[in-house]
Scaffold this motif. Structure first.
Motif, PDB file in Angstrom:
ATOM      1  N   LEU A 114     123.013  28.196  -9.661  1.00  9.34           N
ATOM      2  CA  LEU A 114     121.890  27.276  -9.426  1.00  9.34           C
ATOM      3  C   LEU A 114     121.785  26.897  -7.952  1.00  9.34           C
ATOM      4  CD1 LEU A 114     122.030  24.879 -12.508  1.00  9.34           C
ATOM      5  CD2 LEU A 114     120.113  26.338 -11.824  1.00  9.34           C
ATOM      6  N   ARG A 118     118.389  27.852  -6.061  1.00 16.64           N
ATOM      7  CA  ARG A 118     117.516  26.810  -5.478  1.00 16.64           C
ATOM      8  C   ARG A 118     117.326  27.026  -3.997  1.00 16.64           C
ATOM      9  NH1 ARG A 118     120.317  22.014  -8.547  1.00 16.64           N
ATOM     10  NH2 ARG A 118     119.246  22.195 -10.532  1.00 16.64           N
ATOM     11  N   GLU A 168     120.557  24.323 -21.388  1.00 13.48           N
ATOM     12  CA  GLU A 168     119.631  23.900 -20.335  1.00 13.48           C
ATOM     13  C   GLU A 168     119.699  24.826 -19.110  1.00 13.48           C
ATOM     14  OE1 GLU A 168     120.610  20.302 -18.241  1.00 13.48           O
ATOM     15  OE2 GLU A 168     118.592  19.526 -18.556  1.00 13.48           O
ATOM     16  N   LYS A 169     120.937  25.155 -18.684  1.00 18.48           N
ATOM     17  CA  LYS A 169     121.077  25.971 -17.457  1.00 18.48           C
ATOM     18  C   LYS A 169     120.452  27.350 -17.623  1.00 18.48           C
ATOM     19  CE  LYS A 169     123.814  22.708 -16.059  1.00 18.48           C
ATOM     20  NZ  LYS A 169     123.178  21.495 -15.560  1.00 18.48           N
ATOM     21  N   LEU A 172     116.781  27.320 -17.176  1.00 20.03           N
ATOM     22  CA  LEU A 172     116.439  27.241 -15.758  1.00 20.03           C
ATOM     23  C   LEU A 172     116.699  28.563 -15.055  1.00 20.03           C
ATOM     24  CD1 LEU A 172     117.905  23.878 -14.405  1.00 20.03           C
ATOM     25  CD2 LEU A 172     115.528  24.630 -14.305  1.00 20.03           C
ATOM     26  N   LEU A 176     113.077  30.027 -14.788  1.00 23.04           N
ATOM     27  CA  LEU A 176     112.483  29.622 -13.509  1.00 23.04           C
ATOM     28  C   LEU A 176     112.927  30.500 -12.337  1.00 23.04           C
ATOM     29  CD1 LEU A 176     110.736  27.473 -12.068  1.00 23.04           C
ATOM     30  CD2 LEU A 176     112.801  26.103 -11.782  1.00 23.04           C
ATOM     31  N   TYR A 177     114.238  30.835 -12.327  1.00 24.33           N
ATOM     32  CA  TYR A 177     114.775  31.517 -11.143  1.00 24.33           C
ATOM     33  C   TYR A 177     114.955  33.029 -11.328  1.00 24.33           C
ATOM     34  CZ  TYR A 177     115.683  26.751  -9.556  1.00 24.33           C
ATOM     35  OH  TYR A 177     115.545  25.448  -9.173  1.00 24.33           O
TER      36      TYR A 177
END
Ligand code: GDP
Ligand code: IMO
Ligand code: MG
Length: 425
Positions: A114, A118, A168-169, A172, A176-177
């Motif tokens: 993450l 990010r 959750e991770k 993401l 998203l990534y």
């Protein structure tokens, strides 16, 4: 009994490792209280360099107990690698003299992913993190979904927590990534494979501190990063994700604030910064390059070149105030040799006015222009100097002027990387 806190006064890499190692000689217990392996603390003894990322900088003295406190975020594999490297050199890193708080939070692979994901997505607004998963791990601690070192001894709980976190991770990471999702069972199994080696290190840090204090030993609390990387008081958002100031030595070490008798600030004789963020005295010219080369200003953790500039007394004054420094150790004075003149930033010009403090609005510091005072430089090699009075007059004047400007005494002067290249005043 002296219980000392060691704090970086600028943006990190001030020489905390060197000073912590030196003060460990007279200490029975050293506690790291925040940060993780974003830190790189360098010690040099008789020409041999040791860089520590997680293990407290007292480990080279055989009589010390070195503990990783609850405020630290610990990457389990990095801890073991670091211990193995030291063991290969004959240094005792057995659980008899090294320990980890059961309350310390663990950095898992998804934290590192993450962190990197990010940063990659931030395009023009990168923080320039170390990519070690520090921010995401502290996020999980605050969100109350973190995995703690003590969980290593409870595989059922550990599996359950990792499964829950990955719901959750993974959403993401993949959604998203566009990273590969992580398999909960594999993630837990990899961590549990390290557990047999890590569990013996788990200790009740507070109990060890109480025992050491009862025996009358001196205790050292080693901070990482620096005051202006503090998540509340630093140059937000270009900061790390923990409180780096002395107040957190109590919360992150597991003692009351009244426990400390000395708060020692470590300040470089000039300023450096790694990663993005405002830096009013940064030098993008030959002088900056001179400081970088002479001071070997390349990151101890990531190898990145450090940005270099003149000493900023506004930054130091704020550090004295926030941390309540009882005294300061000034490092790397030797690096200033052969500069024709030395400049100290004494205030800023901000919005057309003289400003004695750091402006607090986000991004404002980027628009503050340094107001300099100039002092004579020096040509003598001071790296073998053993006493304050032996230093050239220009160096003594510089030290005294900094004391005046920042409002704290400079009790230790470092004139080279080696443990012995230190002047006690
Ligand atoms: P820390 O993160 O605060 O422990 O500092 P780092 O270890 O990241 O960076 C400090 C660097 O400066 C290391 O390479 C040290 O060996 C070196 N160093 C420390 N004190 C002195 C000094 O007084 N003079 C010189 N020339 N180097 C020093
Ligand atoms: P020591 O203890 C210098 C910087 C990073 C980045 C920002 C956030 O050796 O002084 P992070 O990975 O923490 O989320 O990155 O903080 N940074 C440091 N800079 N010295 C350090 O540690 C640092 N630890 C983090 O470069 O700008
Ligand atoms: Mg460092």
């Amino acid at each position: 009994m002296a219980n000392t806190v060691i704090i970086g006064a600028q943006w990190g890499d001030e020489g905390k490792g060197k000073i912590a190692d030196m003060l460990s000689e007279g200490s029975s217990l050293i506690v790291r209280f925040q940060g993780g392996n974003n830190a790189g603390h360098t010690i040099r003894v008789q020409g041999r360099e040791t860089i520590l990322h997680l293990i407290p900088s007292g480990i080279l003295h055989s009589h010390t107990l070195c503990l990783v406190g609850n405020g630290v975020v610990l990457d389990p594999a990095v801890f073991l690698e670091e211990a193995d490297k030291l063991a290969a050199r004959g240094i005792d890193v057995s659980p008899a003299r090294l320990g980890i708080s059961k309350k310390a939070h663990l950095i898992l692979p998804y934290h590192k992913q993450l962190d990197k994901a990010r940063e990659a997505k931030r395009a023009g607004r990168k923080i320039g993190t170390t990519g070690r998963g520090i921010g995401p791990c502290y996020e999980d601690k605050a969100a109350r979904v973190g995995i703690r070192a003590g969980d290593l001894d409870n595989p059922v709980l550990l599996r359950e927590k990792i499964g829950h976190a990955l719901l959750e991770k993974n959403a993401l990471l993949s959604g998203l990534y566009h990273f590969e999702p992580l398999d909960p069972e594999k993630t837990a199994a990899e961590l549990l494979a390290l557990a047999p080696r890590l569990v013996p290190y788990l200790v009740d840090v507070e109990a060890r501190i109480d025992e050491a204090a009862a025996r009358g030993g001196d205790i050292l609390f080693e901070g990482a990063q620096g005051t202006h990387l503090d998540v509340d008081h630093g140059t937000y958002p270009f900061v790390t994700s923990s409180n780096t100031i002395s107040g957190n030595a109590a919360a992150g070490g597991g003692v009351p604030p009244s426990f400390f008798t000395r708060i020692l600030g470590i300040a470089k004789a000039y300023t450096t910064r790694v990663g993005s963020g405002p830096f009013p005295t940064e030098l993008l010219d030959d002088t900056g390059a001179y400081l970088r080369e002479k001071g070997h200003e390349y990151g101890a953790t990531t190898g990145r070149p450090r940005r270099c500039g003149w000493l900023d007394a506004v930054v130091l004054r704020e550090a004295v105030r926030l941390n309540g420094f009882t005294d300061i150790a000034m490092t790397k004075l030797d690096v200033l040799q052969n500069l024709p003149a030395l400049r100290i930033c004494v205030a800023y010009e901000y919005r057309g006015q003289r400003c004695e403090r750091i402006p607090q609005e986000e991004g404002a510091l980027a628009h503050a222009r340094p107001i300099y005072e100039e002092m004579p430089g020096f040509e003598d090699d001071i790296s073998a100097c053993g006493g304050f009075e032996q230093l050239p007059a220009a160096v003594r004047a510089y030290v005294r002027r900094v004391e005046e400007l920042v409002g704290a005494g400079i009790s230790i002067i470092s004139v080279g990387p080696d443990r012995r290249q230190t002047i006690m005043r």
